[in-house]
Design an enzyme around this catalytic site. Structure first.
Site, PDB file in Angstrom:
ATOM      1  CE1 TYR A 164      -1.074  -1.957   0.973  1.00 15.37           C
ATOM      2  CE2 TYR A 164      -2.590  -1.327   2.707  1.00 15.37           C
ATOM      3  CZ  TYR A 164      -1.315  -1.583   2.282  1.00 15.37           C
ATOM      4  OH  TYR A 164      -0.265  -1.461   3.154  1.00 15.37           O
ATOM      5  CG  HIS A 212      -0.191  -6.888  -1.769  1.00 10.51           C
ATOM      6  ND1 HIS A 212      -0.811  -5.686  -1.550  1.00 10.51           N
ATOM      7  CD2 HIS A 212       1.118  -6.684  -1.550  1.00 10.51           C
ATOM      8  CE1 HIS A 212       0.103  -4.800  -1.210  1.00 10.51           C
ATOM      9  NE2 HIS A 212       1.284  -5.375  -1.200  1.00 10.51           N
TER      10      HIS A 212
END
Ligand code: C5P
Length: 242
Positions: A164, A212
């Site tokens: 995400y 990430h």
């Protein structure tokens, strides 16, 4: 579902209803207007801020958005003094002053419950890391990012790369939606590719950019800057005409 949430949509709706009873339901953003250019500084937590002397440049903006554990005290010369918005998730939150908007990026239903409780009776649940039971923040300035916004950022801006978006990338896209001119500070890994911070010594030498897609996020920030104008000192995405 991002962080082991097992409850159903009904519990989500009930929690959101409580949230709307406690926090402002009207937009508390500066509305766009032809006569005013809304300038924003987005301040990531990169160690590259140390020694930068960007403080005055950052403080010059209308809106100054910081995130997670990013402090100003003791770092004013490099990161500035003012904070209009502070973006957090429960595990990264700390006390804010009375004039700063707390902006919550929720990952799970519990995060919404945490917000309600941390500002009232106290939150006593557990999470994947310690979470503060109470925090100080002005209830009337609280904002909550719609969870659909994270999906949008992940799908549309990051082409579903990584697990995400990072807080910093979420914040940048939020800023692009609420500001006319976005100045970006404090992004970028160190020479070993780790997201080290201005606020602490790197603990985990194998950190890289966590879950990430840091390299991908950074290249998008660079593309944005190049499409507009690249400043040598800092990245700037200019939409206003002066
Ligand atoms: O690590 P933390 O989440 O507190 O930092 C806030 C944001 O700043 C990150 O989500 C990331 O987008 C950005 N950052 C960066 N380079 C670093 C440290 C953080 O781009 N060295």
């Amino acid at each position: 579902g991002l962080q082991a949430e097992k409850r159903n949509f009904d519990s989500y709706s009930t929690t959101v209803n409580t949230l709307f009873k406690m926090f402002p339901t009207q937009s508390i953003l500066i509305e766009p207007s032809p006569g005013h250019c809304r300038t924003c500084a987005v301040v990531g937590n990169s160690g590259n801020l140390l020694g930068s002397h960007y403080g005055p440049l950052i403080d010059f903006n209308d809106v100054i958005i910081r995130m997670n554990n990013g402090p100003t005290k003791g770092y004013e010369a490099d990161v500035g003094k003012r904070t209009t918005h502070h973006i957090v998730y429960p595990e990264s939150a700390s006390d804010l002053d009375n004039t700063t908007h707390l902006v919550l990026v929720p990952f799970k239903i519990q995060d919404l419950e945490w917000l309600i409780k941390a500002l009232t009776t106290g939150f006593f649940g557990t999470s994947y890391m310690p979470v503060k039971s109470k925090i100080k923040a002005n209830k009337d300035l609280v904002m909550v990012v719609n969870p659909a916004f994270m999906r949008y950022v992940h799908d549309t801006w990051l082409e579903k790369k990584g697990r995400y978006p990072s807080t910093g990338f979420m914040t940048l896209v939020i800023a692009l939606h609420i500001c006319d001119e976005v100045h970006v500070f404090g992004y970028g890994a160190d020479k070993d590719g780790n997201w080290s911070h201005y606020l602490e010594k790197l603990q985990d030498r194998k950190l890289k950019t966590g879950v990430h897609p840091g390299g991908h996020e950074y290249s998008i920030i660079q593309q944005l800057a190049e499409q507009q104008k690249t400043q040598v000192l800092y990245w700037m995405v200019i939409i206003c005409q002066h």
